[in-house]
Every structure is written in structure tokens, then in C-alpha cells.
Design a protein around this motif. Structure first.
Motif, PDB file in Angstrom:
ATOM      1  N   MET A   1       0.696 -15.772  16.692  1.00 53.31           N
ATOM      2  CA  MET A   1      -0.046 -14.524  16.814  1.00 53.31           C
ATOM      3  C   MET A   1      -0.814 -14.280  15.511  1.00 53.31           C
ATOM      4  N   ILE A   2      -2.137 -14.191  15.589  1.00 48.82           N
ATOM      5  CA  ILE A   2      -2.960 -13.904  14.424  1.00 48.82           C
ATOM      6  C   ILE A   2      -2.889 -12.408  14.125  1.00 48.82           C
ATOM      7  N   SER A   3      -2.632 -12.046  12.887  1.00 53.94           N
ATOM      8  CA  SER A   3      -2.588 -10.640  12.496  1.00 53.94           C
ATOM      9  C   SER A   3      -3.311 -10.469  11.166  1.00 53.94           C
ATOM     10  N   GLN A   4      -3.774  -9.240  10.950  1.00 51.73           N
ATOM     11  CA  GLN A   4      -4.430  -8.950   9.682  1.00 51.73           C
ATOM     12  C   GLN A   4      -3.387  -8.973   8.570  1.00 51.73           C
ATOM     13  N   ASN A   5      -3.752  -9.624   7.484  1.00 51.65           N
ATOM     14  CA  ASN A   5      -2.851  -9.693   6.336  1.00 51.65           C
ATOM     15  C   ASN A   5      -3.275  -8.638   5.322  1.00 51.65           C
ATOM     16  N   PHE A   6      -2.346  -7.756   4.963  1.00 49.59           N
ATOM     17  CA  PHE A   6      -2.647  -6.697   4.017  1.00 49.59           C
ATOM     18  C   PHE A   6      -1.867  -6.948   2.729  1.00 49.59           C
ATOM     19  N   PRO A   7      -2.479  -7.652   1.786  1.00 50.18           N
ATOM     20  CA  PRO A   7      -1.765  -7.860   0.521  1.00 50.18           C
ATOM     21  C   PRO A   7      -1.575  -6.536  -0.183  1.00 50.18           C
ATOM     22  N   GLY A   8      -0.476  -6.397  -0.825  1.00 46.40           N
ATOM     23  CA  GLY A   8      -0.188  -5.141  -1.499  1.00 46.40           C
ATOM     24  C   GLY A   8       0.650  -5.342  -2.728  1.00 46.40           C
ATOM     25  N   ARG A   9       0.964  -4.221  -3.335  1.00 42.63           N
ATOM     26  CA  ARG A   9       1.742  -4.251  -4.572  1.00 42.63           C
ATOM     27  C   ARG A   9       2.538  -2.962  -4.669  1.00 42.63           C
ATOM     28  N   LYS A  10       3.692  -3.065  -5.265  1.00 42.80           N
ATOM     29  CA  LYS A  10       4.563  -1.918  -5.417  1.00 42.80           C
ATOM     30  C   LYS A  10       4.701  -1.583  -6.898  1.00 42.80           C
ATOM     31  N   TYR A  11       4.614  -0.277  -7.219  1.00 40.16           N
ATOM     32  CA  TYR A  11       4.769   0.201  -8.582  1.00 40.16           C
ATOM     33  C   TYR A  11       5.970   1.142  -8.615  1.00 40.16           C
ATOM     34  N   THR A  12       6.907   0.872  -9.513  1.00 40.83           N
ATOM     35  CA  THR A  12       8.119   1.689  -9.562  1.00 40.83           C
ATOM     36  C   THR A  12       8.445   2.077 -11.000  1.00 40.83           C
ATOM     37  N   ALA A  13       9.450   2.908 -11.136  1.00 41.89           N
ATOM     38  CA  ALA A  13       9.878   3.377 -12.455  1.00 41.89           C
ATOM     39  C   ALA A  13      10.504   2.263 -13.277  1.00 41.89           C
ATOM     40  N   SER A  14      10.874   1.172 -12.643  1.00 41.98           N
ATOM     41  CA  SER A  14      11.458   0.068 -13.402  1.00 41.98           C
ATOM     42  C   SER A  14      10.413  -0.661 -14.233  1.00 41.98           C
ATOM     43  N   GLU A  15       9.131  -0.476 -13.897  1.00 40.74           N
ATOM     44  CA  GLU A  15       8.088  -1.170 -14.659  1.00 40.74           C
ATOM     45  C   GLU A  15       6.935  -0.234 -15.030  1.00 40.74           C
ATOM     46  N   GLU A  16       6.113   0.129 -14.066  1.00 43.97           N
ATOM     47  CA  GLU A  16       4.847   0.793 -14.405  1.00 43.97           C
ATOM     48  C   GLU A  16       4.908   2.308 -14.427  1.00 43.97           C
ATOM     49  N   LEU A  17       5.813   2.918 -13.671  1.00 40.04           N
ATOM     50  CA  LEU A  17       5.799   4.371 -13.506  1.00 40.04           C
ATOM     51  C   LEU A  17       6.887   5.038 -14.329  1.00 40.04           C
ATOM     52  N   PRO A  18       6.639   6.286 -14.771  1.00 41.18           N
ATOM     53  CA  PRO A  18       7.695   7.019 -15.473  1.00 41.18           C
ATOM     54  C   PRO A  18       8.705   7.660 -14.521  1.00 41.18           C
ATOM     55  N   ASN A  19       8.348   7.709 -13.226  1.00 40.48           N
ATOM     56  CA  ASN A  19       9.237   8.326 -12.251  1.00 40.48           C
ATOM     57  C   ASN A  19       8.840   7.821 -10.864  1.00 40.48           C
ATOM     58  N   ASN A  20       9.806   7.715  -9.953  1.00 42.72           N
ATOM     59  CA  ASN A  20       9.531   7.187  -8.611  1.00 42.72           C
ATOM     60  C   ASN A  20       9.000   8.238  -7.638  1.00 42.72           C
ATOM     61  N   THR A  21       8.965   9.505  -8.049  1.00 33.50           N
ATOM     62  CA  THR A  21       8.409  10.536  -7.186  1.00 33.50           C
ATOM     63  C   THR A  21       6.928  10.715  -7.525  1.00 33.50           C
ATOM     64  N   VAL A  22       6.078  10.283  -6.624  1.00 30.91           N
ATOM     65  CA  VAL A  22       4.631  10.358  -6.850  1.00 30.91           C
ATOM     66  C   VAL A  22       4.096  11.537  -6.058  1.00 30.91           C
ATOM     67  N   ARG A  23       3.846  12.647  -6.740  1.00 31.92           N
ATOM     68  CA  ARG A  23       3.445  13.891  -6.090  1.00 31.92           C
ATOM     69  C   ARG A  23       1.947  13.932  -5.761  1.00 31.92           C
ATOM     70  N   SER A  24       1.114  13.314  -6.568  1.00 31.20           N
ATOM     71  CA  SER A  24      -0.336  13.439  -6.383  1.00 31.20           C
ATOM     72  C   SER A  24      -1.029  12.163  -6.825  1.00 31.20           C
ATOM     73  N   LEU A  25      -2.174  11.896  -6.200  1.00 35.70           N
ATOM     74  CA  LEU A  25      -2.958  10.698  -6.493  1.00 35.70           C
ATOM     75  C   LEU A  25      -4.440  11.050  -6.470  1.00 35.70           C
ATOM     76  N   LEU A  26      -5.207  10.356  -7.310  1.00 37.66           N
ATOM     77  CA  LEU A  26      -6.656  10.546  -7.308  1.00 37.66           C
ATOM     78  C   LEU A  26      -7.328   9.273  -7.796  1.00 37.66           C
ATOM     79  N   VAL A  27      -8.354   8.819  -7.070  1.00 39.18           N
ATOM     80  CA  VAL A  27      -9.251   7.770  -7.555  1.00 39.18           C
ATOM     81  C   VAL A  27     -10.524   8.483  -8.002  1.00 39.18           C
ATOM     82  N   ASP A  28     -10.801   8.453  -9.313  1.00 48.27           N
ATOM     83  CA  ASP A  28     -11.916   9.240  -9.820  1.00 48.27           C
ATOM     84  C   ASP A  28     -13.246   8.509  -9.626  1.00 48.27           C
ATOM     85  N   SER A  29     -14.305   9.099 -10.125  1.00 46.22           N
ATOM     86  CA  SER A  29     -15.652   8.569  -9.915  1.00 46.22           C
ATOM     87  C   SER A  29     -15.876   7.243 -10.629  1.00 46.22           C
ATOM     88  N   ASP A  30     -15.003   6.895 -11.570  1.00 46.22           N
ATOM     89  CA  ASP A  30     -15.086   5.605 -12.251  1.00 46.22           C
ATOM     90  C   ASP A  30     -14.119   4.587 -11.666  1.00 46.22           C
TER      91      ASP A  30
END
Length: 975
Positions: A1-30
């Protein structure tokens, strides 16, 4: 069965984040991602992370809302201490003390030059230019007015609340008012899409036409959809709507896609296990979806991946083959066929059954190991059957396994079975099967039905051994060996490139056509591109340093591009351009096999195979088009960015010459594919690639530098370079031109001073020397005078003696008086270097009287003095003329000279020259030694005196004498 492959990545407090609760997100104009968590804010710019906390200026570490205003400044809403405004350099906190109605911020909504602020109990707005705060009065002071969303319609701003209804914000000149639109309650979030409004309630959501939603008609019916609470929404470029859901008290949440008024759970497709999804953001440039959860950190999903995945759960795909009307996929336990729109498989059981039928029915003797056939175990069970390779020849599939070689049609019908165990087979130009043996020779089958073959002895150097790969071209078939290099079969014979001294490379593995050339990989990861048409030539070597990975899994070709699979990913090479695809783009390991079919590249892996659109990949364009300075550290101290601009000269003193330069590029979908180089001179060489966007320049020597950055983009194979800073390290003052000039001037002054001092010393020395010389001359002249006096006295005493002996008392008395006067004058004059001319004349007159008295006054004496001469003003050397006068009386007038005459003349020849003449009419100069005038001791003394006084003797004294005619002495004196 051919399916779309969605590569992804996970960011957690063990590496990139200061906390695992992500309350808000924004991609700015840059295209920078901002992440608000319960313990700080994260700025993700490509693969560079920057963290902000209360100590950096945040109002509170808990960030529930993020927005960007029209000035491109960021606003962060905290749940408890107001708002943090960020201009890119510093934060400004705006809280209840500044006029905000409440410090618990729930929503931020930018509109024109205002930032609308929703709180847990009311609404405020802030002017983004002057930070003027305005707030609306709540409809009721008794009920909390918790803001859950804003939207705009027809130039009005609307606000939704949790339990007080929906309001229109009225902005009158005199006062601010809230106009209630409906009593709609328990609204958790709201999202406007075109002319519809999505409104989330307890356990369901509603989709309503906006005109109905804003109508106060209580008879409007709402359709309740879904069964969870929706907290956030995003709409993609292809008009898909994704929603974040969390049921609070149940596990009905997750990431959903809104389709036809229904919710489709996407957690499995996007590999998101959490059911507590509370925030979303979308990057329209690279079509990335960011999913924030309450319990599991942040997920990044690439929605536009060019890589699709065909699933075979639990299987390994180890090969592919295609005929003109069918395709086959070789799995680790079966062959999946697709022919005439029918998919079926050939199992290992079927293969074992075909083998058993052949063994039972054949009349041909089975091959034996002792006849140099590779050992084949007929007792192997289906579960232990191993597949080596699947090929297509003359529209039939050829499968070699550890129980034999099978040929079958695209419909799955067996053509033949060959009881041959060979890990690599291929065909000659005339269609004959070539069977290789790792170490037992090779066979070329001339008649497969009768099992007839030509055996190539294993001891023949031209016979291939340890063959691992092969390639059939129109007239030539190539074989690669891991121990004995490259072979080819052509014109009905094998040829070893190693044994023929054509190519000395021994350890080869994969081979592929590449246009009119060949691509061959070594066992160590290098790839050679060869020409082998008319003559053998190595066209190019691709070192393994240029290929991601060390172990090559396969080589394939597409439109002149070489495709190289390794344990690190897929490298596509063409014209010195390298494109890398790996897990970041969704291509996960292991890469087991590959095949090119048209513009599709199939790559076998575990649980299925990938399908890549090579045509689209080859259209890759430059993604990096800008590099800018981010920050500069000098001697480990941050340099404020307002102190310099990238296009201006940054001048630093010599002791501030260790720099750390951080820079940024425009956003990139695969930041891990970027590497950075730099150079400081336009004609200088580039540094080694560095994965971090920074330059460390320790102890730069003084000089001018143009800092130029080159970004290598492995995802496209392109690179981009840009000068970001002109840097000048000023030399220390002791290395400046003015200091050198000052030093030179100082040295010259010192030298000049020394010179002047030496001149002065020399002058003083010369003065002392001259003084000593003069004193020496005076002393010597005194000595000379002292030497003349005894000579004169001797003659005088002789005369007195004669007078006494003659009893001439009167003359003796007169003579003694004249002599005494002469002695007195002599004593007066001998200590003087010079005397007046009148004194010299008086002295000579006294002397002549004494001498003439001795000769009975027989000599006539004449004094001729030039009237123009002032005898009282002119000075001459003391007693200079006395010697010559003495010589006249001693030598010039012997007995017999008639009328002896002595004449002394003084004349002015020139203004400063006095001529003194002494003439007599005596016998002249005699040739006898005792009468030799020129050798007179007195004359010598006079000459020495004049020489000491600086006269040229030959010019100063001239003596002329003729026998019996007299002598003339001319003395020229300077005065």
C-alpha cells in the motif's frame, strides 16, 4: 500500500526544550519558530536555539500566547504577570501596573497598529508604537470575562468568552464599548475560515456561517460535531485545516484534520502519541506543521515530502525488477508481483515446491560440489531460503537463491529451475547465462535445457572470483570482485583488468552505467567514474569524504546523475554537485536496495520501500539567498549590534583581536544540511566546513579583513557566499607608520645630536689642537730664537775679544754698549712671535752697527722703506731677517771686496703682502760647504719658523746669488 510519508521530528525537555508543556507557537515573518512553554520561551532559527527566561527580561516564564505586530516585533503573554514586548534586543514588560485589565493573558490578536489583549477577566489593547494602554469595561463585575478568541469581520473585531457570550468591540471617539452579540457560552476557542466560524465547546465543535454566528437570532440551530475540545487551528497552503484537541478529562484529544465537518485523527500518520495537543503553528514557506502538546513536547511534521512510502509491515525489501508490463518487489520472504493490475506473490514455499519437482523429475545429473559447483543443500526448508538478487532478461524474471536459480514470467509461471547456487549471475551479449562461483571458477551456459556449459578454470587469472556485482551492457558484461578488481566478458572471453595491468584497484563492489561511462565503487567507499569504450581511462574519482557515509549499498543512474546509497543516506551526484537525502527529509535507514524506473527511484528498507520523484529532486533551487550578522563577541564580550552594520568597517584596537562572530541565514527546511565556511581575504582559501553558523577568530594580527561566509547546502547541492563584515584590526602604536616615523625622526635627531656633539667635540679638539699647536710653534720658535742667540753672541764676543786684545778700549766700550742694547732688544723680542716692523728695523740697525763695527764700518748699509708702509702698524715674525743679515756679514764680504754694500728694502706688493729684500754685492754663494748659503743652519731655522707659521717655503723665501755679483734674498710675508 503506497502512503504519503511525513518525515518529522520531536523536540522535548531532554534536549531542546526547557519544558514539555508547549502552550503557544508562532512562525514569524522571518520563518523563525517561537515556542512558548511553561518554563520559558525558545527561539528556533534553523537549527540554532535561543532561550529566554525571567532573568532575560520575560515577565514570567509561563507563556500562553505569542503574536507578531506589523512592526515585526514580538509579544509574549504570560499567565500571571502581563505581557513581554520584544524588539529583537530587549524586553519591555507591560502589566496591570501599566493599565492592562488583568495579568493573566489568554489571547493576543494584532490588528493594524494595536495589539488586542485577551485576559482571564477582560480586554485591553496596546498601541504598538507608543505602548498606550486602553481597556474595556466588563459588562458585569460579578462574572469573570475569560477571553478565548478574537476574529475580524467587516472591519470590526469580535471577541469570544468562555461563559459571558460573544461581543463586538466598539471603538468610539469618547469611550470604549463592548456590544454583546450572543449568549453563546462555554467557548474554548474560535477560528474563522472564509465565511465560516469554527467554535469549540465542551466535547464538541460547531461550524457556522459567520453571518449566522453574528446574528442575535436565538432560533439559529448549531450542528454539534466531534467529541473533544479544540484549542488551536491552522490552515495550510493547500487549504487543509488541522486542529489541536485535548479532552481535559478524557483521552479524546490528539491532532485532527477537519474534513467535511468531521475530524480525522492524524496521530498515527504523523507519529504523535500524545492525546493532549494544545497549540499549533504552520510554516507556509516550507509547509511544516508544528504541534505543541501538554505532556510530550513539540512535534515538527513536513507536509510536502517528496518521499512516499510503500508499506510491507515486518518485511525487508531487498530488490526490484521490471518488465515492460509488470513489476516485482523482492522481499526477504517472498516476491510480490504486479501484472495486468493484479497483485500476487510467489512465496518461499512455492519456490521450494518448484525445486522439489525438478529434482524428482529431471534426468540430468545434479551438479556436485566436487565438480567445482558452489555447494547447494537440497534439504533447506522454505523458512531458511535466502534471496540474493532479482533480474529481468528477455522479459522473464531471474531469481538466484541459496536453493537454485528460478526463471518465471510476469504472470508468475515457472519457466525453468536451475540447480545452481550462485550469489551473482548475469548474461553475455548473446544471451548466455554466466554463473559465478566465489572461489571455484565460472561457467557460461550454452544450452540451459541440456545443462551444457563452458567451464572457466579457477586457476586462470582471467576467471573472475569473489564476484559481488555485475552489469550487462549491449556488448559487454562487467563483474566486480572484492579481492581481484574488475572483469569484463567481451568477444567470448573474460579479461581481468588487474592481471592485465589496466587498473590496479582490487577491492571493488558496486557497478552502474553512467551515460557512456561506468561508475564503480570500492569496498572502502570511494567511487570511480571510468571511460572504457576505446581505451580505459579513469575520468574522475569521488572520494568517500564527499559522500555521506562509508559503506556503499548501491549505485544507480538517472539522466546522468549518479545515485549512491550508504548507511548515512542517499547522495545524488552530477557535475560536481552533491545532493544529500537522509532521515531529515524522511529517508530512514536501512537502505537495502534500489531501482530506477522512469523518474521514480525505489529504495528498499525495513517495513517497505520508499519512492522518490527524481525529476522533482533534480529541480532543486537555491534556498539560501541571505546571510546576516547576528552578534559579535570581542574578547568574550558582546558587542552591541547598534555599534556596527554589516556593510560598514568594524575597527578594533590591536588587543581586541579575538572574535566570535555569530550569523544567520534565511530560513531553511533542512537546517542540518547546512555547513559553513569562511575566508578573510578575497583570494584566500576557504576554511573547513563547520555545522554551526559561527566563526571563531583567535588572535587576529593587525590588518584589514573582508569576512566572507559560504553556506554549503547539502539538500540542494548549491552553495551561497556573501561578505558580511569588513574588519580592521588596528596595529599597536609601536607598529603604526607615525610611530615608525617618530622613531625614525628620533633616531635622526639622536644621530644629528651625536653628529653635532662630535662636530662640537671635534671643533673643541681642533681648537685645543690648534692652541697646543700654536703654543708648540711659539715654544719651538722661542727655542729657535734661543738657538740663534748663542751663535750671534759667539761672533759678538769674538769682536770684543779682538778689541781687548788690541787694547782698543774706546771701541770696546762703544761696542759693548751697542752689544748690550742689542742683547736687551733680543731679550725683549725673543719671547714674542711677532713684532712691529719698526721694531724689527731698529733691531736690525742695532745688529748691523755691531757687525759693521766689527768690520771697521767697511760695509755701506742702505734701508729702503716704502712710504706707503706704516711701520708702526705692520707686524712680522720676530728676528726673521737677522739670519740673512748675519750671513751677509759672515760670508758676503771677505777681504778684497771693493765698496761692500748691504741694502734692506721693504715694499707693499699687495694689500696683504710685504716684500722684504736683503741684497749685497758680495762674492755670492760659494760652492764650498763652509760657505754654502742654502745649507746654513740659520736659514734652515728661518724656514722652519715660516713653515710652522703656515707659509709655503718655496713661495715665501727666494734666494738668488751669482758669483762675485752678490746675493739677493726676497721674503714675502702676509700681514
Amino acid at each position: 500500500m503506497i502512503s504519503q510519508n511525513f518525515p518529522g521530528r520531536k523536540y522535548t525537555a531532554s534536549e531542546e526544550l526547557p519544558n514539555n508543556t508547549v502552550r503557544s507557537l508562532l512562525v514569524d515573518s522571518d520563518n523563525i519558530l517561537w515556542i512558548g512553554t511553561d518554563n520559558g520561551v525558545v527561539k528556533k532559527e534553523n537549527e540554532v536555539y535561543q532561550y529566554f527566561f525571567e532573568e532575560d527580561g520575560l515577565a514570567l516564564n509561563s507563556c500562553w500566547a505569542i503574536a507578531e505586530d506589523s512592526n515585526k516585533h514580538l509579544w509574549f503573554g504570560s499567565y500571571g504577570n502581563g505581557i513581554s514586548f520584544y524588539d529583537g534586543n530587549k524586553f519591555k514588560v507591560i502589566s496591570k501596573d501599566d493599565g492592562i485589565i488583568h495579568n493573566e493573558i489568554t489571547e493576543l490578536f494584532p490588528y493594524q497598529n494595536r495589539m488586542y489583549v485577551g485576559t482571564s477577566d477582560g480586554i485591553s489593547r496596546i498601541n504598538i508604537n507608543n505602548f498606550e494602554v486602553e481597556s474595556w469595561v466588563k459588562p458585569s463585575e460579578d462574572t469573570l470575562m475569560r477571553i478565548t478568541g478574537f476574529f475580524e469581520d467587516d472591519n470590526y473585531i469580535y471577541v469570544t468568552t468562555y461563559n459571558t457570550g460573544v461581543f463586538r468591540i466598539l471603538d468610539n471617539q469618547k469611550n470604549l464599548e463592548l456590544e454583546k452579540i450572543s449568549d453563546h457560552k462555554f467557548i474554548y476557542s474560535v477560528f474563522r475560515d472564509s465565511d465560516s466560524i469554527y467554535s469549540s465547546n465542551k466535547g464538541y465543535f460547531e461550524r457556522t456561517a459567520i453571518k449566522d454566528y453574528l446574528d442575535d437570532d436565538k432560533n439559529v440551530q448549531y450542528n454539534s460535531l466531534g467529541k473533544s475540545i479544540l484549542w488551536d487551528y491552522v490552515k495550510t497552503s493547500d487549504h487543509k485545516i488541522f486542529v489541536a484537541a485535548w479532552g481535559i478529562y478524557d483521552n479524546t484529544g490528539g491532532l485532527f484534520e477537519l474534513v467535511d465537518n468531521g475530524l480525522i485523527l492524524k496521530n498515527a500518520d504523523f507519529h504523535i502519541p500524545s492525546t493532549e495537543v494544545i497549540s499549533l503553528a504552520y510554516d507556509p514557506v516550507f509547509e511544516n506543521l508544528f504541534v505543541g502538546t501538554r505532556d510530550a513536547g513539540l512535534y515538527e511534521i513536513k507536509l510536502n515530502s517528496q518521499i512516499k512510502f510503500n508499506q510491507f509491515p515486518g518485511k525487508e525489501v531487498i530488490g526490484f525488477a521490471n518488465t515492460s508490463s509488470s513489476s516485482a518487489v523482492l522481499l526477504n520472504d517472498e516476491i510480490v508481483m504486479n501484472s495486468a493490475n493484479r497483485e500476487f506473490s510467489i512465496s518461499r514455499d512455492q519456490l521450494k515446491n518448484w525445486q522439489q519437482q525438478y529434482v524428482s523429475n529431471t534426468n540430468i545429473p545434479l551438479p556436485k560440489h566436487e565438480d567445482d559447483f558452489y555447494e547447494l543443500d537440497y534439504e533447506i526448508q522454505p523458512l531458511n531460503i535466502s534471496f540474493y538478487d532479482l533480474k529481468v532478461f528477455e522479459e522473464n524474471y531471474w531469481l538466484n537463491t541459496n536453493i537454485g536459480i528460478f526463471t518465471f514470467t510476469d504472470s508468475g509461471d515457472l519457466v525453468r529451475y536451475l540447480p545452481l547456487h550462485s550469489e551473482e549471475i548475469n548474461f553475455t551479449a548473446s544471451g548466455e547465462l554466466v554463473e559465478t562461483h566465489p572461489y571455484g571458477g565460472a561457467r557460461i551456459y550454452t544450452d540451459l535445457d541440456k545443462f551444457k556449459y563452458d567451464y572457466l578454470d579457477k586457476n586462470d587469472p582471467a576467471t573472475p572470483t569473489m564476484v559481488v556485482n555485475s552489469l550487462k551492457l549491449s556488448e559487454t558484461t562487467y563483474f566486480t570482485s572484492v579481492f581481484s578488481g574488475l572483469y569484463k566478458y567481451e568477444n567470448e572471453e573474460f579479461r581481468s583488468y588487474l592481471q592485465s595491468d589496466i587498473w590496479e584497484e582490487e577491492r571493488l563492489r558496486h557497478i552502474s552505467a553512467l551515460g557512456d561511462q561506468l561508475a564503480v565503487s570500492t569496498d572502502f567507499g570511494d567511487v570511480y567514474i571510468l571511460n572504457d569504450s576505446d581505451s580505459f581511462e579513469i575520468f574522475k574519482k569521488i572520494p568517500r569524504a564527499n559522500i555521506a557515509g562509508n559503506s556503499i549499498s548501491f549505485l544507480k543512474e538517472y539522466n546522468g546523475s549518479l545515485i549512491i546509497g550508504t548507511e548515512k543516506g542517499l547522495t545524488i551526484y552530477k557535475d560536481d554537485r552533491y545532493i544529500l537525502l537522509d532521515e531529515e527529509q524522511g529517508l530512514k535507514q536501512p537502505l537495502l536496495s534500489a531501482a530506477v524506473n522512469g523518474s521514480d527511484l525505489k529504495i528498499g528498507s525495513k517495513n517497505g520501500y520508499y519512492v522518490l520523484d527524481l525529476k522533482e529532486i533534480s529541480k532543486s533551487v537555491q534556498l539560501i539567498d541571505n546571510i546576516s550578522l547576528k552578534e559579535v563577541f570581542i574578547n568574550n564580550h558582546d558587542l552591541p549590534t547598534e555599534k556596527f552594520k554589516g556593510d560598514q568597517n568594524l575597527k578594533l584596537p590591536y588587543d581586541e583581536n579575538t572574535l566570535l562572530i555569530n550569523f544567520r541565514t534565511n530560513s531553511h527546511p533542512f537546517p542540518n544540511k547546512l555547513a559553513y565556511q569562511y575566508r578573510l581575504k578575497e583570494d584566500g582559501s576557504w576554511s573547513l566546513p563547520n555545522p554551526d553558523p559561527e566563526i571563531f577568530l583567535p588572535f587576529l594580527p593587525s590588518g584589514n579583513y573582508n569576512v566572507e561566509i559560504r553556506v554549503l547546502d547539502k539538500s540542494t547541492g548549491f552553495h551561497y557566499s556573501q561578505k558580511i563584515l569588513h574588519l580592521s584590526i588596528l596595529p599597536p602604536f609601536w607598529k603604526t607608520w607615525w610611530f615608525a616615523a617618530l622613531i625614525l625622526a628620533g633616531i635622526l635627531l639622536i644621530v644629528f645630536g651625536i653628529y653635532k656633539y662630535q662636530i662640537k667635540q671635534h671643533k673643541e679638539f681642533e681648537e685645543q689642537k690648534n692652541l697646543i699647536q700654536r703654543r708648540f710653534e711659539e715654544t719651538k720658535m722661542e727655542a729657535l730664537l734661543a738657538q740663534m742667540n748663542p751663535h750671534f753672541i759667539f761672533n759678538a764676543m769674538n769682536s770684543i775679544q779682538n778689541y781687548i786684545m788690541d787694547n782698543d778700549i774706546d771701541n770696546a766700550t762703544v761696542f759693548l754698549g751697542d752689544f748690550a742694547r742689542l742683547i736687551r732688544l733680543n731679550l725683549d723680542h725673543c719671547t714674542k712671535p711677532s713684532i712691529l716692523l719698526i721694531e724689527e728695523i731698529e733691531y736690525l740697525q742695532s745688529y748691523i752697527r755691531v757687525e759693521n763695527t766689527r768690520l771697521n764700518d767697511s760695509v755701506k748699509v742702505i734701508f729702503d722703506i716704502d712710504p706707503s708702509i706704516d711701520t708702526y702698524d705692520v707686524e712680522i715674525p720676530t728676528m726673521l731677517l737677522q739670519t740673512f743679515v748675519e750671513n751677509v756679514f759672515v760670508h758676503a764680504f771677505p777681504t778684497g771686496v771693493i765698496n761692500p754694500t748691504l741694502k734692506l728694502s721693504f715694499h707693499r706688493i699687495e694689500e696683504d703682502t710685504l716684500e722684504c729684500r736683503i741684497e749685497d754685492n758680495g762674492v755670492g754663494i760659494s760652492s764650498k760647504p763652509e760657505n754654502n748659503f742654502h745649507n746654513s743652519k740659520g736659514v734652515k731655522l728661518v724656514k722652519e719658523r715660516l713653515a710652522l707659521l703656515g707659509y709655503d717655503i718655496n713661495e715665501a723665501i727666494k734666494i738668488k746669488s751669482e758669483k762675485d755679483k752678490g746675493t739677493r734674498v726676497v721674503i714675502m710675508l702676509k700681514n
